[in-house]
Design a protein around this motif. Structure first.
Motif, PDB file in Angstrom:
ATOM      1  N   ALA A 240      -7.413  -5.979  -8.767  1.00  0.00           N
ATOM      2  CA  ALA A 240      -7.272  -4.800  -7.907  1.00  0.00           C
ATOM      3  C   ALA A 240      -6.019  -4.908  -7.043  1.00  0.00           C
ATOM      4  O   ALA A 240      -5.273  -3.924  -6.874  1.00  0.00           O
ATOM      5  N   ALA A 241      -5.776  -6.112  -6.493  1.00  0.00           N
ATOM      6  CA  ALA A 241      -4.635  -6.291  -5.605  1.00  0.00           C
ATOM      7  C   ALA A 241      -3.314  -6.165  -6.353  1.00  0.00           C
ATOM      8  O   ALA A 241      -2.387  -5.489  -5.895  1.00  0.00           O
ATOM      9  N   VAL A 242      -3.213  -6.823  -7.503  1.00  0.00           N
ATOM     10  CA  VAL A 242      -1.974  -6.767  -8.274  1.00  0.00           C
ATOM     11  C   VAL A 242      -1.678  -5.328  -8.692  1.00  0.00           C
ATOM     12  O   VAL A 242      -0.536  -4.847  -8.574  1.00  0.00           O
ATOM     13  N   ALA A 243      -2.694  -4.614  -9.152  1.00  0.00           N
ATOM     14  CA  ALA A 243      -2.487  -3.225  -9.570  1.00  0.00           C
ATOM     15  C   ALA A 243      -2.070  -2.351  -8.389  1.00  0.00           C
ATOM     16  O   ALA A 243      -1.180  -1.491  -8.519  1.00  0.00           O
ATOM     17  N   ALA A 244      -2.685  -2.554  -7.224  1.00  0.00           N
ATOM     18  CA  ALA A 244      -2.364  -1.736  -6.053  1.00  0.00           C
ATOM     19  C   ALA A 244      -0.946  -2.003  -5.568  1.00  0.00           C
ATOM     20  O   ALA A 244      -0.223  -1.067  -5.186  1.00  0.00           O
ATOM     21  N   VAL A 245      -0.540  -3.277  -5.573  1.00  0.00           N
ATOM     22  CA  VAL A 245       0.815  -3.601  -5.132  1.00  0.00           C
ATOM     23  C   VAL A 245       1.842  -3.020  -6.101  1.00  0.00           C
ATOM     24  O   VAL A 245       2.859  -2.437  -5.691  1.00  0.00           O
TER      25      VAL A 245
ATOM     26  N   ALA B  20       1.487  -0.454  -7.979  1.00  0.00           N
ATOM     27  CA  ALA B  20       1.492   1.002  -7.839  1.00  0.00           C
ATOM     28  C   ALA B  20       2.349   1.451  -6.663  1.00  0.00           C
ATOM     29  O   ALA B  20       2.828   2.595  -6.639  1.00  0.00           O
ATOM     30  N   ARG B  21       2.535   0.564  -5.686  1.00  0.00           N
ATOM     31  CA  ARG B  21       3.392   0.867  -4.539  1.00  0.00           C
ATOM     32  C   ARG B  21       4.843   0.456  -4.777  1.00  0.00           C
ATOM     33  O   ARG B  21       5.678   0.519  -3.879  1.00  0.00           O
TER      34      ARG B  21
ATOM     35  N   THR C 262     -10.781  -2.629  -3.462  1.00  0.00           N
ATOM     36  CA  THR C 262     -10.617  -1.985  -4.761  1.00  0.00           C
ATOM     37  C   THR C 262      -9.166  -1.521  -4.888  1.00  0.00           C
ATOM     38  O   THR C 262      -8.402  -1.557  -3.921  1.00  0.00           O
ATOM     39  N   PHE C 263      -8.807  -1.088  -6.076  1.00  0.00           N
ATOM     40  CA  PHE C 263      -7.457  -0.561  -6.268  1.00  0.00           C
ATOM     41  C   PHE C 263      -7.187   0.576  -5.291  1.00  0.00           C
ATOM     42  O   PHE C 263      -6.144   0.627  -4.631  1.00  0.00           O
TER      43      PHE C 263
ATOM     44  N   THR D 142      -4.377   2.528  -0.498  1.00  0.00           N
ATOM     45  CA  THR D 142      -4.310   3.305   0.740  1.00  0.00           C
ATOM     46  C   THR D 142      -3.842   2.438   1.903  1.00  0.00           C
ATOM     47  O   THR D 142      -2.972   2.837   2.695  1.00  0.00           O
ATOM     48  N   ALA D 143      -4.415   1.249   2.034  1.00  0.00           N
ATOM     49  CA  ALA D 143      -4.033   0.355   3.129  1.00  0.00           C
ATOM     50  C   ALA D 143      -2.577  -0.081   3.013  1.00  0.00           C
ATOM     51  O   ALA D 143      -1.856  -0.148   4.012  1.00  0.00           O
ATOM     52  N   LEU D 144      -2.125  -0.346   1.810  1.00  0.00           N
ATOM     53  CA  LEU D 144      -0.735  -0.733   1.614  1.00  0.00           C
ATOM     54  C   LEU D 144       0.214   0.403   1.957  1.00  0.00           C
ATOM     55  O   LEU D 144       1.320   0.174   2.478  1.00  0.00           O
ATOM     56  N   GLY D 145      -0.203   1.633   1.692  1.00  0.00           N
ATOM     57  CA  GLY D 145       0.630   2.768   2.051  1.00  0.00           C
ATOM     58  C   GLY D 145       0.948   2.786   3.531  1.00  0.00           C
ATOM     59  O   GLY D 145       2.068   3.091   3.948  1.00  0.00           O
TER      60      GLY D 145
END
Length: 415
Positions: free
Chosen positions: A265-270, A272-273, A363-364, A369-372
């Protein structure tokens, strides 16, 4: 002066003691440490003698998460007795003619440390690394397993009164039974006995202030930071130099139920940003989720140097990681798991230096959202501004205070 430092818990409990040990040694003091065997290499690296307390904390944490050795709430008193005994025995074996005992970490271990101080007739200092470990009308106590907070009680002083009752019920008999075996009198209130009426707070006053007015005197020294001069590994340097600053993702001394699910989830979210990913393995054994060259996994490294070179830090919210990231000016996403970590998540959000994740299971979508928020120019500017206010002299202040108040020339006769 000879100081005996006692700590029992995760790396977040051991690192501050290492910082204090370095500061004391720089002022000519003789320092001995008692800590879990997990940190033998840490203290050997700063040439401080260490006596191990019990078995590996990392292994116990892993067993509790995987279910290999479940730890039900009713076993807490029995475990408290074992921790007290292991701490007392280790501390007495290495104490020698010490002038002061300084303790932090789990309460049964600190109770064992104070009993050693009493037996030797020397002063005892308890140090907390975050404010919410200490009773205050401004915040509620931590929740203990099997002792939920009554929903109809909202007054903080009333909650702290309940907390004292809970800790007596959990640890009172275990502590007093073992004190009796060493010829020490029983204590009526385990928590207040361990904390004393003048505890120290090793937390940065800008990042983590002690709220006044309060019901007891708290000595806030600033965070105990061990200067880390280690170079980063060559392969990590090569990764950092190969592109834009990555986002670091690591959960320190936490063991996660679904570590690889969290990593995915973390790798995908990062990604995606639009950022590369640097995964810190930690006690959860996080790792790369594929063989793409935009992701790199690293073990224990110099985070003081590393965090100055990342775009953001996604972490569990331990006191040490939060302070290191804040000092580096790195925006943060805190995914709190337990204990003091929700407090640090709240402080990161309140200060505007990052985002507090809602709950322990990312989750992704939630991480994206938090990374945004954390990666926004506004947050980065605020993180840089707060970094300039973080003090680095906490361990120095504490070391000098110990020398001034508990050195051989002016040592009080009893704790």
């Amino acid at each position: 002066m000879r100081a005996l430092l006692v700590t029992y818990g995760s790396r977040g409990d051991a690192e501050p003691m290492a910082g204090l040990a370095v500061a004391l040694r720089a002022r000519g003091a003789d320092v001995r440490v008692c800590a879990p065997p997990d940190f033998a290499e840490l203290f050997a690296g700063i040439d401080v003698p260490m006596a191990p307390i019990g078995r590996s904390v990392r292994e116990m944490v892993k067993e509790s998460v995987t279910g290999a050795a479940p730890l039900p709430p009713e076993s807490l008193p029995e475990r408290a007795a074992r921790v007290f005994t292991a701490t007392y025995d280790a501390a007495m074996a290495i104490a020698g003619e010490c002038d002061v005992v300084v303790a932090t970490g789990l309460m049964p271990a600190a109770a064992g440390a104070r009993s050693v101080a009493e037996k030797l007739g020397v002063p005892y200092v308890f140090v907390a690394c975050f404010p919410t470990y200490l009773p205050s009308p401004h915040h509620p106590p931590l929740t203990w397993p099997g002792r939920p907070t009554p929903p109809d009680v909202t007054d903080n002083r009333a909650l702290w009164d309940l907390n004292a009752e809970h800790l007596n019920a959990l640890f009172g008999e275990a502590v007093n039974t073992r004190r009796a075996t060493h010829g020490l009198p029983p204590v009526d209130h385990v928590r207040d006995h361990v904390l004393t009426d003048r505890p120290w707070l090793a937390a940065d006053p800008a990042l983590s202030p002690w709220p006044e007015p309060a019901d007891r005197t708290v000595v806030q020294t600033g965070a105990w930071i061990r200067p880390d001069e280690r170079p980063l590994p060559a392969d990590l340097e090569a990764f950092l130099d190969a592109g834009a600053p990555p986002v670091y993702v690591g959960f320190g001394s936490m063991a996660l139920q679904d570590a690889q699910g969290v990593a995915r989830a973390a790798v995908a979210a990062v990604r995606a940003r639009g950022h590369r990913v640097l995964v810190g393995r930690g006690w959860a054994d996080l790792g790369r989720t594929d063989d793409q060259d935009d992701c790199f996994a690293v073990g224990e490294v110099n985070q003081q140097a590393l965090f100055r070179r990342v775009a953001a830090v996604v972490h569990h919210g331990g006191a040490g990681t939060t302070t290191t990231a804040a000092r580096a000016g790195a925006p943060q996403v805190v995914v709190p798991q337990l204990a003091d970590q929700p407090y640090w998540a709240g402080r990161v959000a309140e200060l505007g230096v990052g985002a507090a994740h809602g709950g322990p299971t990312p989750t992704f979508e939630s991480l994206s959202t938090a990374l945004g928020s954390a990666l926004s120019p506004k947050t980065r500017a605020r993180a840089a501004a707060v970094a300039a206010t973080i003090r680095t002299d906490g361990a120095t202040v504490a070391a000098q205070l110990l020398l001034d108040t508990h050195g051989r020339d002016g040592r009080p006769a009893s704790p």
